[in-house]
Design a protein around this motif. Structure first.
Motif, PDB file in Angstrom:
ATOM      1  N   TYR A 128       0.810  -1.209   0.000  1.00 48.62           N
ATOM      2  CA  TYR A 128       0.000   0.000   0.000  1.00 48.62           C
ATOM      3  C   TYR A 128       0.852   1.271   0.000  1.00 48.62           C
ATOM      4  O   TYR A 128       1.996   1.267   0.448  1.00 48.62           O
ATOM      5  CB  TYR A 128      -0.929   0.006   1.213  1.00 48.62           C
ATOM      6  N   PRO A 129       0.290   2.378  -0.491  1.00 42.95           N
ATOM      7  CA  PRO A 129       1.013   3.659  -0.464  1.00 42.95           C
ATOM      8  C   PRO A 129       1.353   4.058   0.969  1.00 42.95           C
ATOM      9  O   PRO A 129       0.629   3.715   1.918  1.00 42.95           O
ATOM     10  CB  PRO A 129       0.010   4.642  -1.078  1.00 42.95           C
ATOM     11  N   GLU A 130       2.455   4.766   1.118  1.00 48.67           N
ATOM     12  CA  GLU A 130       2.886   5.217   2.444  1.00 48.67           C
ATOM     13  C   GLU A 130       2.112   6.467   2.841  1.00 48.67           C
ATOM     14  O   GLU A 130       2.623   7.576   2.817  1.00 48.67           O
ATOM     15  CB  GLU A 130       4.394   5.475   2.446  1.00 48.67           C
ATOM     16  N   VAL A 131       0.850   6.265   3.189  1.00 47.79           N
ATOM     17  CA  VAL A 131      -0.007   7.357   3.648  1.00 47.79           C
ATOM     18  C   VAL A 131      -0.644   6.944   4.961  1.00 47.79           C
ATOM     19  O   VAL A 131      -0.660   5.757   5.313  1.00 47.79           O
ATOM     20  CB  VAL A 131      -1.106   7.692   2.606  1.00 47.79           C
ATOM     21  N   SER A 132      -1.148   7.914   5.700  1.00 46.80           N
ATOM     22  CA  SER A 132      -1.785   7.598   6.973  1.00 46.80           C
ATOM     23  C   SER A 132      -3.028   6.745   6.763  1.00 46.80           C
ATOM     24  O   SER A 132      -3.680   6.818   5.721  1.00 46.80           O
ATOM     25  CB  SER A 132      -2.158   8.888   7.717  1.00 46.80           C
ATOM     26  N   ILE A 133      -3.342   5.935   7.753  1.00 43.70           N
ATOM     27  CA  ILE A 133      -4.459   4.994   7.662  1.00 43.70           C
ATOM     28  C   ILE A 133      -5.702   5.599   8.310  1.00 43.70           C
ATOM     29  O   ILE A 133      -5.653   6.090   9.442  1.00 43.70           O
ATOM     30  CB  ILE A 133      -4.107   3.663   8.346  1.00 43.70           C
ATOM     31  N   THR A 134      -6.806   5.579   7.582  1.00 46.15           N
ATOM     32  CA  THR A 134      -8.088   6.005   8.126  1.00 46.15           C
ATOM     33  C   THR A 134      -8.783   4.791   8.717  1.00 46.15           C
ATOM     34  O   THR A 134      -9.076   3.820   8.013  1.00 46.15           O
ATOM     35  CB  THR A 134      -8.976   6.620   7.028  1.00 46.15           C
ATOM     36  N   ARG A 135      -9.043   4.823  10.009  1.00 44.00           N
ATOM     37  CA  ARG A 135      -9.640   3.680  10.690  1.00 44.00           C
ATOM     38  C   ARG A 135     -11.161   3.836  10.756  1.00 44.00           C
ATOM     39  O   ARG A 135     -11.666   4.900  11.125  1.00 44.00           O
ATOM     40  CB  ARG A 135      -9.049   3.518  12.092  1.00 44.00           C
TER      41      ARG A 135
ATOM     42  N   THR B 207      -5.642   5.884 -10.394  1.00 39.73           N
ATOM     43  CA  THR B 207      -4.918   7.151 -10.271  1.00 39.73           C
ATOM     44  C   THR B 207      -3.671   6.949  -9.421  1.00 39.73           C
ATOM     45  O   THR B 207      -3.587   6.034  -8.605  1.00 39.73           O
ATOM     46  CB  THR B 207      -5.795   8.227  -9.620  1.00 39.73           C
ATOM     47  N   GLU B 208      -2.693   7.843  -9.608  1.00 36.63           N
ATOM     48  CA  GLU B 208      -1.424   7.721  -8.894  1.00 36.63           C
ATOM     49  C   GLU B 208      -1.294   8.745  -7.769  1.00 36.63           C
ATOM     50  O   GLU B 208      -0.232   8.828  -7.145  1.00 36.63           O
ATOM     51  CB  GLU B 208      -0.262   7.890  -9.884  1.00 36.63           C
ATOM     52  N   SER B 209      -2.343   9.503  -7.518  1.00 31.66           N
ATOM     53  CA  SER B 209      -2.253  10.548  -6.495  1.00 31.66           C
ATOM     54  C   SER B 209      -3.441  10.470  -5.548  1.00 31.66           C
ATOM     55  O   SER B 209      -4.417   9.769  -5.791  1.00 31.66           O
ATOM     56  CB  SER B 209      -2.208  11.930  -7.155  1.00 31.66           C
ATOM     57  N   ASP B 210      -3.322  11.205  -4.439  1.00 33.79           N
ATOM     58  CA  ASP B 210      -4.404  11.319  -3.449  1.00 33.79           C
ATOM     59  C   ASP B 210      -4.863   9.952  -2.952  1.00 33.79           C
ATOM     60  O   ASP B 210      -6.064   9.675  -2.848  1.00 33.79           O
ATOM     61  CB  ASP B 210      -5.591  12.079  -4.041  1.00 33.79           C
ATOM     62  N   SER B 211      -3.910   9.103  -2.612  1.00 33.95           N
ATOM     63  CA  SER B 211      -4.245   7.769  -2.116  1.00 33.95           C
ATOM     64  C   SER B 211      -4.789   7.838  -0.695  1.00 33.95           C
ATOM     65  O   SER B 211      -4.411   8.714   0.098  1.00 33.95           O
ATOM     66  CB  SER B 211      -3.004   6.868  -2.128  1.00 33.95           C
ATOM     67  N   ILE B 212      -5.691   6.901  -0.400  1.00 32.82           N
ATOM     68  CA  ILE B 212      -6.248   6.761   0.947  1.00 32.82           C
ATOM     69  C   ILE B 212      -6.224   5.275   1.315  1.00 32.82           C
ATOM     70  O   ILE B 212      -6.481   4.410   0.474  1.00 32.82           O
ATOM     71  CB  ILE B 212      -7.691   7.298   1.035  1.00 32.82           C
ATOM     72  N   ARG B 213      -5.901   4.987   2.570  1.00 34.08           N
ATOM     73  CA  ARG B 213      -5.963   3.614   3.081  1.00 34.08           C
ATOM     74  C   ARG B 213      -7.019   3.548   4.175  1.00 34.08           C
ATOM     75  O   ARG B 213      -7.025   4.363   5.106  1.00 34.08           O
ATOM     76  CB  ARG B 213      -4.610   3.179   3.647  1.00 34.08           C
ATOM     77  N   TYR B 214      -7.909   2.579   4.056  1.00 34.29           N
ATOM     78  CA  TYR B 214      -8.939   2.353   5.074  1.00 34.29           C
ATOM     79  C   TYR B 214      -8.680   1.018   5.751  1.00 34.29           C
ATOM     80  O   TYR B 214      -8.370   0.029   5.082  1.00 34.29           O
ATOM     81  CB  TYR B 214     -10.331   2.339   4.438  1.00 34.29           C
TER      82      TYR B 214
END
Length: 307
Positions: A40-47, A292-299
């Motif tokens: 996964y992309p190195e972005v903060s995780i939304t719980r 898309t390659e931008s604005d990734s989100i992790r849930y």
């Protein structure tokens, strides 16, 4: 341990995108998706805590299937595991939520497979006398991973190819009951995979008679399922048909599912049901959508104990 195996082991420890000491191949040799430890992309995780929260988050970002079909663009919103309450939603919301939560993951695994195909095709255009040692070792590691004894690039390309999104969605729907089965919720197993012969994490059926594979997240589950189709002898016909369909520019889920007679004991009834799902929910409509390659989100949903 042979030098080839040592090199393959080092690949597993490397970043999924950049090797510590890249040599010759450009970009650095990509890993097979089932070997990627952190996909996964190195972005903060939304719980999140419920399916309703996920739907609200998707709607807030205007992530709707109608928009995806119109734009052919799919946002990089990755859901790592399943909520436990999808079955509590109205049917229309459940079906839309399941397709939306799984589709970016399918696209990501297929993207990573295509990266390998691109590297193989680039390598095939070079005379063998110009291959570097790193390239030879990477090629051998792929041959080992995909059980291709010849090591020939043409044979590897038969094995290393995408699975149409419509077919993946249909099998995930059928095997997991729209993401509501025990094995899907507890072990991220969406595709009915049993524990492979080489072991791994697993759950058991009541009584412990059958061991079912368990995964850390939905990417690993999807990557393992695709690797199964791309390597197992039972799906040789699938790979041959896929090659033919690719040449004819007709590679769709509806076309490829006819080769899944051996995936389930239900045989033709299983294939017929997959085709019905693809048609009823227009699952092949998403094949051309680009991640898309931008604005990734992790849930991520709260972890559940694995039995």
């Amino acid at each position: 341990m042979s030098f080839v195996k040592i090199f393959a082991s080092l690949l597993l420890l490397a970043s999924p995108f950049v090797l510590a000491n890249p040599v010759s191949l450009n970009p650095s040799p990509p890993l097979s998706p089932e070997q990627i430890q952190q996909p996964y992309p190195e972005v903060s995780i939304t719980r999140l805590h419920s399916a309703k929260e996920l739907i609200a988050a998707f709607d807030t970002h205007d992530y709707r299937l109608k928009v995806v079909k119109q734009s052919n663009m799919l946002p990089s919103y990755f859901v790592e595991n399943l909520p436990s309450d999808l079955n509590e939603l109205p049917v229309s919301q459940k079906t839309s939520a399941f397709i939306r939560l799984l589709l970016p993951t399918i696209k990501a695994v297929n993207r990573d497979i295509l990266q390998i195909r691109d590297e193989l095709q680039t390598l095939s255009a070079k005379p063998k006398s110009q291959w570097s040692e790193a390239e030879r070792l990477w090629l051998q590691s792929l041959a080992d991973t995909y059980a291709v004894k010849s090591g020939a690039i043409a044979e590897l390309l038969l094995h290393i190819d995408v699975i149409p999104a419509g077919m993946v969605l249909a099998q995930g729907i059928d095997e997991s009951g729209w993401g509501t089965s025990y094995f899907a919720i507890t072990g991220n197993n969406l595709y009915g995979e049993h524990l492979p012969h080489n072991g791994g994490k697993f759950l058991t059926t009541p009584g412990g008679h059958v061991k079912v594979a368990a995964f850390d997240n939905l990417y690993q589950s999807t990557a393992s399922y695709m690797h199964n189709l791309n390597t197992t002898l039972a799906y040789k016909e699938l790979r041959q048909l896929r090659q033919q369909l690719r040449l004819q520019k007709k590679l769709t889920g509806d076309e490829l599912v006819q080769s899944l007679l051996h995936y389930s004991t239900r045989g033709q009834a299983y294939v017929d049901n997959l085709r019905a799902l693809i048609k009823r929910h227009h699952l092949d409509d998403f094949d051309s959508a680009k991640l898309t390659e931008s604005d990734s989100i992790r849930y991520r949903f709260a972890r559940r104990a694995k039995g």
